[in-house]
Scaffold this active site. Sequence first.
Site, PDB file in Angstrom:
ATOM      1  N   LYS A 109       0.542  -1.319  -0.127  1.00  0.00           N
ATOM      2  CA  LYS A 109      -0.546  -0.603   0.359  1.00  0.00           C
ATOM      3  C   LYS A 109       1.042   1.434   0.294  1.00  0.00           C
ATOM      4  O   LYS A 109       2.116   1.371   0.602  1.00  0.00           O
ATOM      5  CB  LYS A 109      -1.320  -0.018   1.161  1.00  0.00           C
ATOM      6  CG  LYS A 109      -1.995   1.253   1.319  1.00  0.00           C
ATOM      7  CD  LYS A 109      -3.221   0.204   0.220  1.00  0.00           C
ATOM      8  CE  LYS A 109      -4.361   0.913   0.052  1.00  0.00           C
ATOM      9  NZ  LYS A 109      -5.635   0.706   0.134  1.00  0.00           N
TER      10      LYS A 109
HETATM   11  P1  NAD Z   1     -13.166   7.717  -3.392  1.00  0.00           P
HETATM   12  O1  NAD Z   1     -12.328   8.672  -3.232  1.00  0.00           O
HETATM   13  O2  NAD Z   1     -13.894   6.936  -4.546  1.00  0.00           O
HETATM   14  O3  NAD Z   1     -14.381   7.771  -2.387  1.00  0.00           O
HETATM   15  C1  NAD Z   1     -14.778   8.203  -0.910  1.00  0.00           C
HETATM   16  C2  NAD Z   1     -16.346   8.231  -0.761  1.00  0.00           C
HETATM   17  O4  NAD Z   1     -16.296   8.549   0.858  1.00  0.00           O
HETATM   18  C3  NAD Z   1     -16.349  10.055  -1.579  1.00  0.00           C
HETATM   19  O5  NAD Z   1     -18.085   9.542  -1.655  1.00  0.00           O
HETATM   20  C4  NAD Z   1     -16.303  10.381   0.277  1.00  0.00           C
HETATM   21  O6  NAD Z   1     -16.574  11.907   0.165  1.00  0.00           O
HETATM   22  C5  NAD Z   1     -16.795   9.998   0.842  1.00  0.00           C
HETATM   23  N1  NAD Z   1     -16.050   9.648   2.553  1.00  0.00           N
HETATM   24  C6  NAD Z   1     -15.125  10.642   2.379  1.00  0.00           C
HETATM   25  N2  NAD Z   1     -14.892  10.907   3.704  1.00  0.00           N
HETATM   26  C7  NAD Z   1     -16.206  10.610   4.238  1.00  0.00           C
HETATM   27  C8  NAD Z   1     -16.725  10.641   5.671  1.00  0.00           C
HETATM   28  N3  NAD Z   1     -15.494  11.024   6.625  1.00  0.00           N
HETATM   29  N4  NAD Z   1     -17.770  10.165   6.005  1.00  0.00           N
HETATM   30  C9  NAD Z   1     -18.421   9.898   5.110  1.00  0.00           C
HETATM   31  N5  NAD Z   1     -18.086   9.596   3.691  1.00  0.00           N
HETATM   32  C10 NAD Z   1     -16.598   9.456   3.274  1.00  0.00           C
HETATM   33  O7  NAD Z   1     -12.832   6.248  -2.637  1.00  0.00           O
HETATM   34  P2  NAD Z   1     -13.479   4.641  -2.259  1.00  0.00           P
HETATM   35  O8  NAD Z   1     -11.855   4.306  -3.801  1.00  0.00           O
HETATM   36  O9  NAD Z   1     -14.997   4.336  -3.366  1.00  0.00           O
HETATM   37  O10 NAD Z   1     -12.988   4.013  -1.543  1.00  0.00           O
HETATM   38  C11 NAD Z   1     -13.655   3.968  -0.103  1.00  0.00           C
HETATM   39  C12 NAD Z   1     -13.291   2.860   0.366  1.00  0.00           C
HETATM   40  O11 NAD Z   1     -13.101   1.795  -0.494  1.00  0.00           O
HETATM   41  C13 NAD Z   1     -11.637   3.270   1.179  1.00  0.00           C
HETATM   42  O12 NAD Z   1     -11.501   2.531   2.326  1.00  0.00           O
HETATM   43  C14 NAD Z   1     -10.796   2.115   0.122  1.00  0.00           C
HETATM   44  O13 NAD Z   1      -9.947   1.428   0.594  1.00  0.00           O
HETATM   45  C15 NAD Z   1     -12.016   1.157   0.090  1.00  0.00           C
HETATM   46  N6  NAD Z   1     -11.386  -0.015  -1.016  1.00  0.00           N
HETATM   47  C16 NAD Z   1     -10.954   0.798  -2.388  1.00  0.00           C
HETATM   48  C17 NAD Z   1     -10.980   0.026  -3.718  1.00  0.00           C
HETATM   49  C18 NAD Z   1     -11.291   0.733  -4.997  1.00  0.00           C
HETATM   50  O14 NAD Z   1     -10.554  -0.150  -6.063  1.00  0.00           O
HETATM   51  N7  NAD Z   1     -11.585   1.931  -5.302  1.00  0.00           N
HETATM   52  C19 NAD Z   1     -10.819  -1.282  -3.135  1.00  0.00           C
HETATM   53  C20 NAD Z   1     -10.799  -2.062  -2.083  1.00  0.00           C
HETATM   54  C21 NAD Z   1     -11.482  -1.051  -1.445  1.00  0.00           C
END
Ligand code: NAD
Length: 419
Positions: A109
């Site tokens: 990471k």
């Molecule tokens: P992203 O940046 O596209 O979206 C994150 C979302 O969370 C946004 O809508 C943001 O406004 C919201 N957010 C931020 N802070 C917040 C808070 N305090 N309360 C509520 N909402 C909040 O990110 P993503 O890629 O969708 O990732 C989200 C989660 O999923 C993370 O934990 C990431 O590690 C995990 N994840 C992502 C992927 C991927 O392929 N993108 C894969 C596995 C896990």
Amino acid sequence: MPEGEKPANVYVSALEQLRGAVEKLKLDPGVARLLALPKRELTVHFPVRMDDGSLQIFTGHRVQHSVLRGPAKGGIRYHPDVTLDEVRALAMWMTWKCAVVNIPFGGGKGGVVCNPKVMSLGELERLTRRYTTEITPIIGPEQDIPAPDVYTNPQTMAWLMDTYSMHKGHTVRAVVTGKPVSIGGSEGRVEATGRGVVITGLEAAKRLGMDITRCTVAVQGFGNVGAVAAQLIEREGARVIAVSDSRGGICNPKGLSVSAVLAHKAKSGSVVGFPGSEPVSNEELLTLKCDILIPSALEEQITERNAARIHARLIVEGANGPTTPAADRILFDRGITVVPDILANSGGVTVSYFEWVQGIQEFFWTEEEVNERLKAILTRAYGQVHDMADKHRTDLRNGALMLAVSRVAEALRIRGVYP
Ligand code: NAD
């Protein structure tokens, strides 16, 4: 955790989860200690010329938790709260995630401490190119393959690939996944994590005897994972009654039109203020009356403070680490099923694996092929996790961790300890 350091909560949670699996598997203490420590950590401090001419110094990390089963694999996060401990925890979870779906990767990471919301596109490009250059000695298609995470996206990955390729003197597609399809990204990658959340969520619902067309769903976080999961679960016939982003949440017990909320967010920058909805805070959203809860924002959202008040029967973890170990115990006692992050959100890394394979072979698949293979891998993994949990009379998180940790420990056993 390295001796003498006080870890952040999220890393404490990751270590506590590992300890549970290690005890149940009765692993050798030396092996357990090895798995608790990252294999390699790189911290870099580097300058970026800002648009106003000033020089700002940023700190970034890249952690490789394990490369026992293959190259390290994991995203890069741009966020003001990034810490080395957070990156360590996320890297460890990547090792388990890749092992649970049985793809030939270890876990890694990266993160840069920055606030991308106040940076221009040019500043973000220069930051990405310099950070890539700083971590170039330890990344590569056979060593460590980054991907997007919070506040990084396909464009960030395109800059990363281009920078790495400039250093090598030729195009190296497979150094990164989650890049745009036009430069060798995979069809279906953008939706893959949300799609995986829905595939595993439906598997769980089926086993719990829940009819998805009668289910209500609340989704915290409306980004890449949450918005896609909301869209796809709505397509399965469920009613999405609440969603949120960093500015707050919205709720309508009769159901929200996810595509209309997406259009509203595209226009206004947030889900907040969506016509016909009531405002809810991110905290309130978690305890709303609903059947399925999909936390898809950040870590440590479901804790011992709110776990007793959660109404959902099924929680599908789109985010990494949204539930603390203390909350896990409360949820288990209350009979609430949690599809754990390392299984529920593994769709992203699974299609990243497909992207890496396609990049190396220079032979690209259709979206149908990608989605079909993704479904096959996740359905098989769900079944294996379920069987492991059943056999040891434990929850799905422990089942998934035990399956993953045993696969990594087996790789170590069979490879042996060098020299
Ligand atoms: P992203 O940046 O596209 O979206 C994150 C979302 O969370 C946004 O809508 C943001 O406004 C919201 N957010 C931020 N802070 C917040 C808070 N305090 N309360 C509520 N909402 C909040 O990110 P993503 O890629 O969708 O990732 C989200 C989660 O999923 C993370 O934990 C990431 O590690 C995990 N994840 C992502 C992927 C991927 O392929 N993108 C894969 C596995 C896990």
